[in-house]
Design an enzyme around this catalytic site. Structure first.
Site, PDB file in Angstrom:
ATOM      1  N   GLY A  46       0.836  -1.200   0.000  1.00 43.82           N
ATOM      2  CA  GLY A  46       0.000   0.000   0.000  1.00 43.82           C
ATOM      3  C   GLY A  46       0.867   1.246   0.000  1.00 43.82           C
ATOM      4  O   GLY A  46       1.981   1.226   0.523  1.00 43.82           O
ATOM      5  N   GLN A  51       2.914   9.997   1.113  1.00 41.94           N
ATOM      6  CA  GLN A  51       4.233   9.395   1.299  1.00 41.94           C
ATOM      7  C   GLN A  51       5.209   9.775   0.185  1.00 41.94           C
ATOM      8  O   GLN A  51       6.420   9.643   0.358  1.00 41.94           O
ATOM      9  CB  GLN A  51       4.123   7.870   1.359  1.00 41.94           C
ATOM     10  CG  GLN A  51       3.368   7.379   2.583  1.00 41.94           C
ATOM     11  CD  GLN A  51       3.212   5.881   2.544  1.00 41.94           C
ATOM     12  OE1 GLN A  51       2.257   5.374   1.969  1.00 41.94           O
ATOM     13  NE2 GLN A  51       4.158   5.158   3.120  1.00 41.94           N
ATOM     14  N   CYS A  92       5.364  -0.013   7.218  1.00 41.18           N
ATOM     15  CA  CYS A  92       5.091   1.159   6.387  1.00 41.18           C
ATOM     16  C   CYS A  92       6.338   1.496   5.583  1.00 41.18           C
ATOM     17  O   CYS A  92       7.444   1.486   6.129  1.00 41.18           O
ATOM     18  CB  CYS A  92       4.723   2.339   7.283  1.00 41.18           C
ATOM     19  SG  CYS A  92       4.359   3.846   6.380  1.00 41.18           S
ATOM     20  N   LEU A  93       6.154   1.809   4.309  1.00 43.88           N
ATOM     21  CA  LEU A  93       7.304   2.180   3.474  1.00 43.88           C
ATOM     22  C   LEU A  93       7.967   3.458   3.979  1.00 43.88           C
ATOM     23  O   LEU A  93       9.135   3.693   3.685  1.00 43.88           O
ATOM     24  CB  LEU A  93       6.862   2.346   2.017  1.00 43.88           C
ATOM     25  CG  LEU A  93       6.521   1.024   1.316  1.00 43.88           C
ATOM     26  CD1 LEU A  93       5.876   1.282  -0.030  1.00 43.88           C
ATOM     27  CD2 LEU A  93       7.782   0.177   1.150  1.00 43.88           C
ATOM     28  N   HIS A 134      -4.936   2.070   6.962  1.00 42.52           N
ATOM     29  CA  HIS A 134      -3.567   2.588   7.178  1.00 42.52           C
ATOM     30  C   HIS A 134      -3.248   3.685   6.153  1.00 42.52           C
ATOM     31  O   HIS A 134      -2.677   4.730   6.504  1.00 42.52           O
ATOM     32  CB  HIS A 134      -2.598   1.400   7.055  1.00 42.52           C
ATOM     33  CG  HIS A 134      -1.145   1.736   7.077  1.00 42.52           C
ATOM     34  ND1 HIS A 134      -0.278   1.254   8.046  1.00 42.52           N
ATOM     35  CD2 HIS A 134      -0.374   2.469   6.237  1.00 42.52           C
ATOM     36  CE1 HIS A 134       0.943   1.710   7.803  1.00 42.52           C
ATOM     37  NE2 HIS A 134       0.917   2.441   6.709  1.00 42.52           N
ATOM     38  N   GLU A 135      -3.624   3.459   4.887  1.00 38.92           N
ATOM     39  CA  GLU A 135      -3.309   4.438   3.831  1.00 38.92           C
ATOM     40  C   GLU A 135      -4.172   5.697   3.972  1.00 38.92           C
ATOM     41  O   GLU A 135      -3.684   6.807   3.733  1.00 38.92           O
ATOM     42  CB  GLU A 135      -3.474   3.818   2.441  1.00 38.92           C
ATOM     43  CG  GLU A 135      -2.619   2.579   2.172  1.00 38.92           C
ATOM     44  CD  GLU A 135      -1.152   2.733   2.533  1.00 38.92           C
ATOM     45  OE1 GLU A 135      -0.645   3.871   2.518  1.00 38.92           O
ATOM     46  OE2 GLU A 135      -0.511   1.720   2.860  1.00 38.92           O
ATOM     47  N   HIS A 138      -2.638   8.056   6.339  1.00 31.60           N
ATOM     48  CA  HIS A 138      -1.588   8.907   5.755  1.00 31.60           C
ATOM     49  C   HIS A 138      -2.184  10.182   5.156  1.00 31.60           C
ATOM     50  O   HIS A 138      -1.615  11.267   5.310  1.00 31.60           O
ATOM     51  CB  HIS A 138      -0.833   8.164   4.654  1.00 31.60           C
ATOM     52  CG  HIS A 138       0.223   7.221   5.142  1.00 31.60           C
ATOM     53  ND1 HIS A 138       1.292   7.625   5.904  1.00 31.60           N
ATOM     54  CD2 HIS A 138       0.396   5.889   4.957  1.00 31.60           C
ATOM     55  CE1 HIS A 138       2.069   6.582   6.169  1.00 31.60           C
ATOM     56  NE2 HIS A 138       1.550   5.508   5.603  1.00 31.60           N
TER      57      HIS A 138
END
Ligand code: QAP
Ligand code: CO
Length: 170
Positions: A46, A51, A92-93, A134-135, A138
């Site tokens: 994701g 991000q 998370c990235l 989660h996304e 962000h």
């Protein structure tokens, strides 16, 4: 096609609240392509526009094993369908190398626009549900680390700041 640069926690730009997308045009479709490429390259499951330092409400998610289920969600929102929650080990990235448990609603109704600008909705549970929540966090300037204890947040900040410094001297 372009791979985009991913911001790392605790970068203050990750705290930006993204604005809704008014028109789904070729610019947005190109952004979605670049975000998907960036996510697959990582690899990740994701990625939110926040991000990659684009503060518009778009996320890409693919929780399949073989990159066969890409979902691009524009102006996404979720409505929880019941009070059942689940704990998942999240990563998370933007927080590389850190994984920890977060509790969230399990079954949600997802509403969004697709790449044609048409409204879509579907029910999600399990990993897909977690990943979409989660996304969306962000897009609201939130990172999963915010759900952990202050002690853990401090340790994670120290670790990532150290890694950023190491990278700078290389
Ligand atoms: C969000 O995260 C997510 O630390 C997507 O070194 C993750 O794709 C939601 C990744 C898990 C629910 C459960 C993380 C890649 C990828 C790392 C990701 C790393 C390399 C994270
Ligand atoms: Co993330």
């Amino acid at each position: 096609m372009a791979k985009l640069n991913i911001l790392h926690y605790p970068d203050a730009r990750l705290r930006t609240v993204a604005r809704p997308i008014a028109v789904v045009d070729d610019r947005i479709r190109q952004l979605a392509k670049d975000m998907a490429e960036t996510m697959y390259d990582a690899p990740g499951i994701g990625l939110a526009a926040t991000q990659v330092n684009v503060h518009e409400r778009i996320i890409v998610v693919d929780v399949s094993d073989d990159q066969s289920d890409l979902r691009v969600l524009i102006n996404p929102s979720v409505i929880k369908l019941d009070d059942h929650t689940k704990v998942y080990q999240e990563g998370c990235l933007s927080v590389p190398g850190v994984y920890d448990e977060v509790e969230r609603p399990d079954r949600v109704l997802v509403q969004a626009l697709n790449l044609q600008g048409e409204p879509i909705q579907f029910e999600a549970d399990g990993l897909l549900s977690v990943c979409i929540q989660h996304e969306i966090d962000h897009l609201d300037g939130k990172v999963f680390v915010d759900y952990l204890s202050r002690l853990k947040q401090g340790r994670i900040q120290t670790k990532l700041q150290k890694e950023a410094r190491q990278k700078a001297v290389l």
